[in-house]
Motif scaffolding. Structure first.
Motif, PDB file in Angstrom:
ATOM      1  N   ARG A  19      37.853  39.966  14.380  1.00 51.03           N
ATOM      2  CA  ARG A  19      37.456  40.463  15.699  1.00 51.03           C
ATOM      3  C   ARG A  19      36.671  39.403  16.471  1.00 51.03           C
ATOM      4  N   GLU A  61      35.114  41.406  23.702  1.00 55.73           N
ATOM      5  CA  GLU A  61      34.777  42.138  22.474  1.00 55.73           C
ATOM      6  C   GLU A  61      35.515  43.474  22.412  1.00 55.73           C
ATOM      7  N   ALA A  94      39.133  42.949  21.452  1.00 53.47           N
ATOM      8  CA  ALA A  94      39.237  42.658  20.016  1.00 53.47           C
ATOM      9  C   ALA A  94      39.144  43.928  19.181  1.00 53.47           C
ATOM     10  N   VAL A  95      38.272  44.857  19.594  1.00 50.01           N
ATOM     11  CA  VAL A  95      38.130  46.117  18.856  1.00 50.01           C
ATOM     12  C   VAL A  95      39.413  46.944  18.950  1.00 50.01           C
ATOM     13  N   VAL A 142      42.149  45.041  16.919  1.00 54.64           N
ATOM     14  CA  VAL A 142      41.797  44.978  15.491  1.00 54.64           C
ATOM     15  C   VAL A 142      40.803  46.103  15.209  1.00 54.64           C
ATOM     16  N   GLU A 184      38.635  45.689  10.429  1.00 54.58           N
ATOM     17  CA  GLU A 184      38.666  44.303   9.977  1.00 54.58           C
ATOM     18  C   GLU A 184      39.551  44.175   8.740  1.00 54.58           C
TER      19      GLU A 184
END
Length: 211
Positions: A85, A185, A188-189, A192, A195
């Motif tokens: 991430r 951010e 990315a969350v 993904v 993780e």
């Protein structure tokens, strides 16, 4: 089909193109007259037409000056040891930083696309395809752990990158940077949500790139 412009001294050529980009970004391609450009550059209109016989030639030269294909060939400066991430957010933030160095070009392409400027729309489509191909390559090479079809991931990521950048484009650069860092951010969350597990070497396990 565009015509190749006659040779022009490098320093003067770049100055003309940079002034033309600024004027086109402010007024649009149709709204910028060659006379206004000549005046802003301190040139005779006839001299300007000698170098750039038509606006489509001028626009093509402006876009060529940016060397976007060469820039997108560069690998992104992302730390491979960081979690997925964080690396993806770092990649997106870096892309937005580079895009922010070309605000006038984005304003020009967006404005012309909304006005239906055919030449600019064509150039924007080529740039989008080149950018999406670069994103796919970066994902394949740098994020093997992200699951799914890499082409789809790249397409969705391109759309998110463009959308958030355009939304924040009117803001001052320094104010825009913090907001876009948070948007990176969030992207990315979404891409993904969990993780990936680590392999025996401490790095993320590669995922299958199924359709």
């Amino acid at each position: 089909m565009t015509t190749t412009a006659p040779a022009v001294p490098l320093g003067q050529r770049e100055r003309i193109l940079r002034v033309a980009l600024q004027l086109m970004a402010e007024r649009g391609v149709k709204g910028m007259s060659m006379r206004a450009l000549a005046g802003a550059c301190g040139l005779n209109v006839a001299t300007l037409y000698h170098y750039f016989p038509a606006k489509d030639v001028l626009l093509g030269e402006i876009i060529s000056l940016q060397s976007y294909a060469e820039q997108l060939a560069e690998p992104p400066p992302v730390d491979p040891q960081r979690p997925t991430r964080e690396r993806l957010a770092e990649l997106v933030a870096w892309v937005w930083t580079r895009m922010g160095e070309h605000d006038d070009m984005w304003r020009l392409l967006l404005g012309e696309s909304l006005r239906g400027g055919g030449e600019a729309i064509g150039e924007a489509a080529v740039l989008s395809a080149t950018f999406e191909a670069a994103l796919e390559r970066w994902i394949v090479d740098g994020f093997p752990e992200i699951p799914g079809d890499r082409r789809i991931v790249a397409r969705v990521l391109r759309g998110a990158v463009y959308g958030f950048f355009v939304e924040h484009l009117p803001l001052p650069v320094e104010e825009r940077a913090g907001l876009l860092a948070r948007r990176a951010e969030e992207i990315a969350v979404v891409l993904v949500p969990v993780e990936p597990a680590q392999d025996s070497t401490g790095g993320p396990k590669a995922a299958s790139s199924g359709a």
